[in-house]
Motif scaffolding. Structure first.
Motif: not given
Length: 175
Positions: A26, A29, A72
């Motif tokens: 996370r 990204t 993702g």
């Protein structure tokens, strides 16, 4: 609710590691999304204000898109937010549902394994070729595919273990 029973069979430790991997992905990204936004803003500024388009922004942005999309997707498998058709699983008995879920997890694990294998082969094949404009190895384009495949494989195996131990807490939704 205490996590103590989960740690007795090692599943809690695995969950902690998985949550750590997802957290790191996370962060990566998020940083990649901000970087891509800034890069594209710089490209527009360069084109219309400086009248000098930075051509290296496009290939770098494409690398970032690959990173964002594939990491993702791996997170989606862990969190059970990936695309799935659950109408049949919602109308059958719990036992049949568990069989269908295990079958789905098996297919996902195989798919993840194939992504790792062929993504790695593609990365190594293209590593000696350079991406025009940025002069980075072309194999970087398929590394997110390989990493995502590894995440899908490991997370699917984790889901299968949880299901076999009777600790699967995933809920199907038709929303």
């Amino acid at each position: 609710m205490s996590d103590t029973p989960l740690y007795q069979d090692g599943l809690g430790v695995v969950d902690k590691v998985f949550r750590g991997i997802v957290w790191i992905c996370r962060i990566i990204t998020g940083v990649a999304l901000v970087a891509m936004t800034l890069l594209l803003g710089y490209q527009v500024f360069g084109r219309y204000v400086l009248n000098d388009t930075p051509t290296w922004v496009d290939p770098l942005s494409l690398l970032l898109v690959m990173l964002i999309a594939f990491l993702g997707a791996g997170i989606g498998v862990y969190e059970h937010t990936h695309l799935s058709v659950v109408a049949l699983r919602n109308v059958v008995s719990r036992r049949v549902r568990n069989i269908l879920v295990f079958f789905t997890d098996t297919i996902m694990a195989i798919f993840g394994g194939l992504m790792v294998w062929y993504g790695w082969q593609l990365s190594m094949f293209k590593w000696s070729t350079l991406i025009p404009m940025i002069q980075w190895p072309e194999g970087l384009r398929s590394m997110p595919l390989t990493i995502c495949g590894g995440m899908i494989l490991v997370f699917s195996l984790g889901h299968m273990a949880r299901l076999l131990l009777g600790r699967d807490t995933r809920v199907d939704s038709i929303e």
